[in-house]
Design a protein around this motif. Structure first.
Motif, short mmCIF file in Angstrom:
data_model
loop_
_atom_site.label_atom_id
_atom_site.label_comp_id
_atom_site.label_asym_id
_atom_site.label_seq_id
_atom_site.Cartn_x
_atom_site.Cartn_y
_atom_site.Cartn_z
N MET B 186 18.87 0.12 19.49
CA MET B 186 17.11 0.11 19.72
C MET B 186 17.08 1.32 21.26
O MET B 186 16.11 2.14 21.05
N LEU B 187 18.42 0.77 21.75
CA LEU B 187 17.69 1.59 22.61
C LEU B 187 18.04 3.24 22.59
O LEU B 187 17.42 4.15 23.20
N ILE B 188 18.95 3.16 22.23
CA ILE B 188 19.04 4.92 21.71
C ILE B 188 17.85 5.38 20.94
O ILE B 188 17.19 6.44 21.24
N SER B 189 17.77 4.65 20.56
CA SER B 189 16.04 5.26 19.31
C SER B 189 14.65 5.62 20.18
O SER B 189 14.73 6.60 20.32
N TYR B 190 14.99 4.62 21.15
CA TYR B 190 13.62 4.20 21.85
C TYR B 190 13.79 5.02 23.42
O TYR B 190 12.49 6.04 23.40
N GLU B 191 14.93 5.24 23.27
CA GLU B 191 15.13 6.27 24.41
C GLU B 191 15.07 8.12 24.29
O GLU B 191 14.15 8.74 24.79
N ILE B 192 15.15 8.36 22.98
CA ILE B 192 14.28 9.44 22.35
C ILE B 192 12.81 9.57 22.40
O ILE B 192 12.34 10.03 23.01
#
Lengths: 170, 426
Positions: B186-192
């Protein structure tokens, strides 16, 4: 480099970066090795800050601490037996030889180069200068890098995509 | 008396009493220190320490207050009372909770990686505190006005990702590991999403320095007006980072106990809990600085201290998160990932292209803000609605598509019910 604060920071950060790099090599547990690697990245980030390369420092933190370390962690977890230990493989002697050669090369370059100290002061705003350089002088490498990343994204989608035949059966 | 005279000098001279900006008294003190011939670094270190201590005290008090407010408000929203036993109206409940967490035995389960298990809560706490250094709480109230402030905001939050993994992995518990894996995805996806959303204020203001963006908004318009879609995406991505309710898959109690901190108890759990709250404040603070005009409010900052305006806006934004938590149901992991990659990412890419074109046209033609801002605001608002509606229709979330289609469960139950009737020869 003459201010006491900068000198102290340089030594603390250098010890942090080099010590944790040694930890990466000597840690038996691979996850511990990645933790040491993250600490080493943070030490490098601090060194960039002391060089007033703040954009580079923040990008180092964003990409290496936040993303590359996760890549390593996933690679270790997804590799069978990988997370258990940093075993001695059969490539130990060749690796030692290679490390010695590379180390000797680096030491030779460091000693042989005529390090000159420039008079000019640090840049006020590195982010703007880096941005202008990337989109002006180095536009082609920049675009090539983005095409490479696009290829990687498309490639990963192709790799994990189910075969067309399987789709037909569904 | 000789000891008191320097203190008196500060009290009698200078504008230390100008509390409209808490940076003033600290600045006066720093000036006095350099007047007395202290080395260069002394005023700097003293003002940094004062600022950091001030921010810490404010954060601790805010967290204690909001633990109570959140529980009472969510209680009201869900038709129950909430904590009301400890102290008047339950006001002492957070204190009691904190005492309980501190006094509890710190259990380390068998088979954990002890060092990393202990390091996890500490590592996760550092970036959540460090991020508060770059918020412009008042005109002179920025601990570190970095010229890469916005990027620092994103980068320092990135340290959370390995910390969460280490906490989950070292617990020697598959639910912790699953929780960690979920939250990392989740963090990596929403970091974008977050990065692309934050590009818009940076492009408009032409700077990554937080105070420059606040100034730009004072001169032109709040970025809220010209970037509604970006703000929406940032609020959603921020909810992921704070791990709050519509997106709290990491600690979906009914599925994986408490996610990556299942095995943590006592003060170590307290660290995670506090870090989540602080991340919530950090996201709210970022929204206020980058989208809601920071410490300015249409000239009211002349009369009311800027930091009070800033905190009022911050608490308002944080209240929206509490509201979301009290109202919205939890999403499923795959829904959340699909939402990031298939819905938000294309919208944000289209948005950033639009913003780039607008900024380019604005700068190339030397338009004044009064000419450009209304047009950009209208175009962006219309395009935000068109993009959201159009793209969701394109993905098949619109009206009509799902109407009349029976749920899978009814089909399954229907088959079980009907088959004996037809197959039994009746």
């Amino acid at each position: 480099m003459d201010e006491p604060g900068i000198v102290i920071a340089f030594w603390v950060l250098s010890v942090m970066a080099i010590g944790s790099s040694l930890g990466v090599v000597f840690a038996r547990n691979l996850i511990h090795a990645v933790v040491f690697l993250v600490v080493s990245f943070l030490g490098l980030t601090g060194l960039y800050v002391t060089l007033s390369a703040d954009f580079l420092a923040v990008v180092q933190m964003l990409i290496y601490v936040g993303a590359v370390s996760i890549l390593f962690l996933f690679a270790i977890v997804l590799t069978p037996r990988g997370s258990r230990d940093n075993e001695e493989g059969f490539l130990r002697l060749p690796a030692l030889a290679l490390a010695l050669v590379v180390g000797a090369l680096l030491v030779f370059v460091a000693l042989d180069t005529n390090w000159s100290i420039s008079d000019r002061q640090g840049f006020e705003d590195t982010a703007t200068l880096i941005g202008e350089a990337l989109l002006d002088k180095y536009a082609l490498p920049f675009e090539i890098a983005s095409v490479l990343l696009l290829v990687a994204v498309v490639g990963s989608i192709v790799l994990v995509r189910p075969e067309p035949a399987e789709e037909g059966e569904d | 008396m000789s000891l008191l005279s320097p203190v008196l000098a500060i009290l009698l001279e200078g504008e230390w009493y100008d509390l409209r900006d808490l940076g003033n008294p600290v600045g006066e003190l720093a000036d006095q220190l350099s007047d007395w011939g202290a080395p260069d670094w002394v005023p700097y270190v003293v003002s940094s320490i004062l600022g950091a201590v001030g921010i810490l005290i404010w954060l601790v008090l805010s967290v204690l207050a909001f633990i109570w407010i959140e529980r009472r408000v969510v209680g009201l929203m869900q038709n129950r009372i909430g904590p009301n036993r400890v102290g008047p109206n339950g006001l002492l409940q957070p204190v009691a909770d904190a005492l309980k967490l501190v006094l509890k035995e710190a259990i380390t389960p068998v088979g954990t990686d002890r060092l990393i298990f202990w390091a996890g809560p500490v590592i996760i706490f550092i970036p959540t505190l460090a991020v508060f250094a770059v918020f412009p709480i008042g005109e002179n109230m920025i601990l570190a006005d970095l010229n890469v402030g916005v990027l620092f905001l994103i980068a320092i939050a990135g340290i959370n990702t390995p910390a969460v993994f280490l906490a989950g992995w070292s617990s020697n518990n598959k639910y912790s590991m699953l929780g960690a894996m979920r939250i990392i995805a989740m963090l990596i996806s929403y970091e974008i999403i977050q990065v692309i959303a934050l590009l818009a204020p940076v492009l408009f203001a032409g700077s990554m320095r937080m105070s420059d963006i606040v100034e730009w908004q004072a001169d032109n318009a709040w970025i809220l007006l010209i970037q509604p879609l970006g703000l929406l995406a940032y609020i959603i991505a921020g909810a992921i980072e704070t791990n709050r309710s519509p997106m709290d898959m990491a600690e979906a109690e009914s599925e994986i106990v408490a996610g990556y901190h299942t095995e943590y108890g006592g003060i170590k759990f307290g660290f995670f809990y506090q870090a989540e709250y602080l991340a919530g404040f950090a996201v709210a603070a970022a929204i206020v600085a980058l989208y809601l005009g920071g410490w300015r409010l249409f000239g009211l900052e002349e009369w009311v201290p800027g930091w009070i305006i800033y905190l009022a806006k911050l608490y308002l934004v944080f209240f929206i998160y509490i509201w979301m938590r009290g109202t919205l149901p939890r999403l499923r992991t795959d829904q959340l990932m699909a939402f990031a990659w298939k819905f938000l990412l294309p919208l944000m890419l289209a948005n950033i292209l639009l913003v780039g074109a607008e900024v380019l046209i604005w700068r190339e033609n030397d338009l004044s803000a009064a000419e450009a801002i209304p047009v950009i605001a209208v175009v962006n608002a219309v395009l935000a609605v068109v993009l959201v509606v159009g793209w969701s229709r394109f993905l098949g979330h619109g009206k009509g598509k799902q109407k009349g289609r029976p749920a899978i469960l009814t089909q399954e139950v229907g088959r079980i019910f009907y088959e004996p009737v037809s197959g039994g020869g009746n």
